[in-house]
Design a protein around this motif. Structure first.
Motif, short mmCIF file in Angstrom:
data_model
loop_
_atom_site.label_atom_id
_atom_site.label_comp_id
_atom_site.label_asym_id
_atom_site.label_seq_id
_atom_site.Cartn_x
_atom_site.Cartn_y
_atom_site.Cartn_z
N GLY A 179 0.78 -1.24 0.00
CA GLY A 179 0.00 0.00 0.00
C GLY A 179 0.81 1.29 0.00
N PHE A 180 2.08 1.22 -0.42
CA PHE A 180 2.89 2.44 -0.48
C PHE A 180 3.11 2.86 -1.93
N LYS A 181 3.31 4.19 -2.12
CA LYS A 181 3.82 4.62 -3.43
C LYS A 181 5.16 5.32 -3.26
N LEU A 182 6.00 5.16 -4.28
CA LEU A 182 7.35 5.75 -4.21
C LEU A 182 7.26 7.21 -4.58
N ILE A 183 7.77 8.09 -3.71
CA ILE A 183 7.76 9.51 -4.10
C ILE A 183 9.16 10.06 -4.36
N GLU A 184 10.20 9.38 -3.87
CA GLU A 184 11.56 9.85 -4.19
C GLU A 184 12.53 8.67 -4.11
N LEU A 185 13.41 8.58 -5.09
CA LEU A 185 14.49 7.58 -5.05
C LEU A 185 15.78 8.33 -5.36
N LYS A 186 16.79 8.15 -4.52
CA LYS A 186 18.07 8.83 -4.77
C LYS A 186 19.23 7.90 -4.56
N GLU A 187 20.31 8.16 -5.30
CA GLU A 187 21.55 7.41 -5.12
C GLU A 187 22.60 8.37 -4.61
N TRP A 188 23.40 7.90 -3.67
CA TRP A 188 24.33 8.78 -2.95
C TRP A 188 25.76 8.27 -3.16
N PHE A 189 26.64 9.22 -3.55
CA PHE A 189 28.01 8.88 -3.95
C PHE A 189 29.00 9.47 -2.95
N ASP A 190 30.12 8.76 -2.78
CA ASP A 190 31.20 9.32 -1.96
C ASP A 190 31.69 10.61 -2.63
N ASN A 191 31.85 11.65 -1.86
CA ASN A 191 32.36 12.94 -2.35
C ASN A 191 31.62 13.43 -3.60
N ASN A 192 30.35 13.11 -3.73
CA ASN A 192 29.53 13.49 -4.89
C ASN A 192 30.14 13.02 -6.21
N SER A 193 30.96 11.97 -6.17
CA SER A 193 31.68 11.54 -7.36
C SER A 193 30.85 10.53 -8.14
N GLU A 194 30.07 11.05 -9.12
CA GLU A 194 29.06 10.22 -9.79
C GLU A 194 29.64 9.24 -10.81
N ASN A 195 30.98 9.23 -10.96
CA ASN A 195 31.58 8.24 -11.88
C ASN A 195 31.79 6.91 -11.19
N GLU A 196 31.64 6.92 -9.87
CA GLU A 196 31.88 5.68 -9.12
C GLU A 196 30.57 5.00 -8.76
N THR A 197 30.68 3.78 -8.23
CA THR A 197 29.49 3.06 -7.79
C THR A 197 28.86 3.84 -6.63
N PRO A 198 27.55 4.09 -6.69
CA PRO A 198 26.95 4.79 -5.55
C PRO A 198 27.07 3.96 -4.27
N ARG A 199 27.27 4.63 -3.16
CA ARG A 199 27.40 3.91 -1.88
C ARG A 199 26.03 3.57 -1.30
N LEU A 200 25.11 4.54 -1.39
CA LEU A 200 23.80 4.35 -0.75
C LEU A 200 22.66 4.54 -1.73
N ILE A 201 21.53 3.94 -1.39
CA ILE A 201 20.29 4.23 -2.11
C ILE A 201 19.28 4.66 -1.06
N SER A 202 18.44 5.64 -1.40
CA SER A 202 17.38 6.01 -0.45
C SER A 202 16.05 6.05 -1.17
N PHE A 203 15.03 5.69 -0.44
CA PHE A 203 13.65 5.67 -0.94
C PHE A 203 12.79 6.47 0.02
N THR A 204 11.91 7.28 -0.52
CA THR A 204 10.86 7.84 0.32
C THR A 204 9.54 7.33 -0.23
N PHE A 205 8.83 6.60 0.61
CA PHE A 205 7.52 6.05 0.22
C PHE A 205 6.43 6.80 0.99
N LYS A 206 5.24 6.85 0.37
CA LYS A 206 4.09 7.47 1.05
C LYS A 206 2.98 6.44 1.16
N LYS A 207 2.34 6.39 2.33
CA LYS A 207 1.22 5.45 2.51
C LYS A 207 -0.03 6.02 1.87
#
Ligand SMILES: C[S@@+](CC[C@H](N)C(=O)[O-])C[C@H]1O[C@@H](n2cnc3c(N)ncnc32)[C@H](O)[C@@H]1O
Length: 207
Positions: A179-207
């Motif tokens: 029963g959730f919908k996704l409202i934001e998905l982001k990938e997070w990089f060390d030192n904002n260095s987007e050429n590398e594998t992202p370290r984290l993923i974040s999701f914001t869901f809404k009920k």
């Protein structure tokens, strides 16, 4: 290594070890949740309270759940605030907190230790109010595929914790099924260095 025991051993060093994942999670949590208003928060795997302290800037009540007594003891020592209630609880069981209590549930760096995401989203749906948010920040699946896992040093020994690989689709499909919908998905990089594998993923869901 058994997860609860491992965090009990890690607790003393958790806040002071070099830990890029912990530090980037703090940034992801603050940058994402600064946009929202919330009062009643349920924090899953609150650990030593790294994010609890920031959540207190906005929240009027926070329930922090964690099964590591030593992590909770450190959180309790750092946070002396009547708005925060820390509870020893295993998230793989039913959460013994009031239904429809929270307008925000957060979970940082915890779900890699939990196999069944369906259980987490099903419990989260019960505990959240309508339109409530569920924020998740986790080690990026690409990091997991390449073998990264939570670990810490004890003396000269590296202790690796038991982890479960979760695909991006697994988070989203389990959320939608509950029963959730996704409202934001982001990938997070060390030192904002987007050429590398992202370290984290974040999701914001809404009920
Ligand atoms: C990497 S720490 C993250 C702590 C905090 N959220 C942070 O970002 O610093 C993971 C936390 O999840 C807790 N945890 C893992 N599996 C759990 C479970 N099944 N039930 C309750 N807590 C759990 C651990 O005890 C630990 O405190």
């Amino acid at each position: 290594m058994n997860i609860e025991k491992a965090y009990n051993s890690w607790a003393d060093q958790y806040d002071s070890n070099e830990n890029k994942t912990r530090d980037l999670d703090r940034k992801a949590t603050i940058e994402t949740l600064s946009k929202y208003d919330f009062k009643n928060v349920l924090e899953l795997g609150c650990g030593t309270g790294k994010n609890t302290i920031w959540l207190l800037k906005k929240a009027s009540r926070i329930i922090g759940l964690d099964f590591s007594q030593n992590m909770l003891n450190i959180a309790a020592h750092k946070i002396n605030d009547s708005r925060v209630h820390l509870m020893k609880a295993d998230l793989t069981e039913d959460w013994k907190t009031e239904n429809s209590f929270a307008d925000l549930i957060t979970s940082s760096l915890t779900l890699e230790h939990i196999k069944d995401l369906n259980h987490i989203f099903s419990q989260a749906n019960k505990k959240l109010k309508k339109n409530g948010l569920f924020f998740i920040s986790e080690l990026h699946p690409c990091k997991q595929y390449s073998g990264s896992k939570a670990q810490f040093k004890m003396g000269n020994e590296i202790k690796e914790l038991e982890v479960f690989t979760h695909h991006t689709s697994e988070y989203i499909n389990n959320a939608v099924m509950n029963g959730f919908k996704l409202i934001e998905l982001k990938e997070w990089f060390d030192n904002n260095s987007e050429n590398e594998t992202p370290r984290l993923i974040s999701f914001t869901f809404k009920k």
